[in-house]
Write an enzyme that holds these catalytic residues in place. Sequence first.
Site, short mmCIF file in Angstrom:
data_model
loop_
_atom_site.label_atom_id
_atom_site.label_comp_id
_atom_site.label_asym_id
_atom_site.label_seq_id
_atom_site.Cartn_x
_atom_site.Cartn_y
_atom_site.Cartn_z
N ASP A 28 6.85 -1.63 -6.91
CA ASP A 28 5.69 -1.15 -6.46
C ASP A 28 5.97 0.22 -5.66
O ASP A 28 6.43 0.31 -4.70
CB ASP A 28 4.91 -2.05 -5.56
CG ASP A 28 3.55 -1.88 -5.36
OD1 ASP A 28 3.08 -0.61 -5.75
OD2 ASP A 28 2.75 -2.86 -5.27
N SER A 86 0.39 1.91 -8.07
CA SER A 86 0.17 0.83 -8.14
C SER A 86 -1.14 0.67 -8.85
O SER A 86 -1.26 0.96 -9.88
CB SER A 86 -0.13 0.10 -6.93
OG SER A 86 -0.12 -1.29 -6.86
#
Length: 760
Positions: free
Chosen positions: A207, A60
């Site tokens: 993600d 991320s």
Amino acid sequence: MIKLFLLLLVVYSSSLFAEEKRPTVGLVLSGGGARGAAHLGVIKAFEKHHIPIDAIVGTSMGAFVGGLYASGVSSAEIEEMLISKPWKKIIAQDYERKNIPFRRKTLERDFAADAKLGINSKNEIALAPGLFKKQGILNFLKDETYGVRSLESFDQLKIPFRSVASRLRDGACVVLSKGSLAEALYASLAIPGGFEPIEIDGEMLVDGGVANNLPIDVMREEMKVDYIVVVDITTPYDNQAEFNDYFSVTGQLINILMRKNVEQSLSSMKGRKNEILLTPNLKGYTPLDIEKYPEIIAIGQETAEEAYGTKLAALSLEPAVYVASYEQQQSKKVQTRAPVIDKIEVVNGTYLNEKKILSYLHVKEGEILDEAQLEADIVQIYSLMIFDEVSYKIDKQADKMVLKIITTPSWDVNGQFRFSFGFEDNMKGHNDYFVKFEYIKFGLNAYAGEWRSRLALGKKTLLSTEFYQPLDPYDTFYIRPSVFYKDEKVYVTPSIIGDHSIQADLDQTVPFQTKEYGGALGLGVNLSNNLRLEVSGELKEVRPSTSILIENNASRTLTDQEAKARVFKTKVGLEYDNLDDPFFPTRGAHVTAWVKKSEQTNNTKDVDYKQYFSEVTGAMSLGKHTLIPKVQLGESFNVEGSFDDVQDFGSFFTLGGLFSLSGLPTNAVTGNNVAFASLLYRYRLSEQDFFGSLSVPLYIGMSAETGTTWYGDAAFSRDKLLYSGSVYMAADTILGPFYIGFGSTEFDYYSLYISLGKSF
């Protein structure tokens, strides 16, 4: 000279020896939103103390910072990027409004609310897969990683790198080690529900924090370094939180989901002396605190500085060795050579004619590719608003370089169901509401024909259907037939049925119910994305009615009055619109100008007349301050018959309501001529963050207005002007513009307004 040569040889030899013998260092960077800026602070401390970084694995925000650094973007450049880039524009703004087709601007203005359902490429009703589309952030990442776009493996980056994402199908961890670095970074950043998933190698990815927010195992298995430095900036559980709304509940669930796999990763470090944990103290900082990047970066650097003496000092290199073995490697330049394009292909997953797509490309077959120009062309194609993504790749086929333009249909490529509601109340007896529904079917043919139907209830009842058909592949010329039924309540001053003078009490307006039905045909040319010229004709029957209380010496009688007439109008209109936002603009202009001829026929009273109207609205800003000037001018002329006999109430100009002689009721001043000017001031109180729907932009402001309407063919007189002003607070909500305002007009007319769904 010989001594200098021997000295350089010793330094060079020692650096080679040190390079062979020195321990290698890997950096593991966790996800955590804006808190991930602390990773950059750690990197800055490593540079200061000459600690090399031989490999990076990130999830991320850790992938974002680590991937850019691994590709050769300096720490100073990343810091400048985090602090100064317009993240709202990059992430939340899907399109530059100036680039979208004029037709889409028209549709956008008609519906202030963002709420909608889509019809996807399979003709199924669908919801958007994320708050934000991926093209904006992808374009940004491609720009920032442009120099390494041609590498076959992330091991060829200046620092070997791995990006961690999650497979949407089953939540499994996916390690990205090759392909497009920009796409790998986006996949790791794509928070479910916030950003659209991305497809890589046939898998939909989101993600990486969902599967592996602290990917120590990836570093161990893939990078084979001697020492691993782990930076954990994940948000801990909030044991004191009150879970009384949607965002607190979902926020805690995400924290729990990510923190669980983080705890497992941290547990695996026990007993491993070659693994060092750094945990910046980010208490009080949330994943959305992008405006606090400088503070968060400083905390990361302080954390690494504090750990230097006890944990990191052994990893430092002598300055000469560091320069020779590390900084020189970091300064390598990736050399790329622009290819000659032999053939251009369009891999089009939508209904759009390929000629339209190709018309935006500057590159021609047989020419050297200018990739910067191609990227700009891709943005223009994407702005047609029917694509989820527009990308390109260059393939070598039988000694020929083939440029492929690849389009992916948007989630609402085949249509939209839109709905909106609003109301306005001046707290003095005049209130109106509306509920609107709209269905648009896109892609009726390869020329992008559209079928649009609307239903409105409330102050105006409207049922209409329209067919919009471009007449060429480029949507330059179009035809627009429509039919409609309308039943609207309008408030007009008594002077419309009286002596052509403004009444003393402007609140004593007469309500008319105006029913009409008919059809129209427009022929137009889109001169650019910002300019349209249209010629139209309209044939309708109008039936206004009202109830009037008639008093005389003997009685009081409530009389219903009705009329009927057939109206034929022809109109030539020019419209220009390059405002950056239709409801809260900060720059640009909107200009409307038209001339029309109206012919009314009924049993006894025929009326013919001509009218012109022009309106100019501009927007200019300095920081959080915005000024919006507006001027309107309209006149009726060449009247044959009496304008008092006109039954088409759409031919009357009206003023009154918030920002239109504030303080007066809506449509309190009516006439067949109008002159109006206003200056609106707006100050922005709050900024949007990554998730635009979670923090509503708030504004305060004021306005100064003057104007009047009048009947007959008399010239404009300054003596007839009314002066007014307002103060207000506004919010740009998902349901449309929301205003609370107080307006005042001379002669002690004032109103308190609450409005939703209406523009400035």
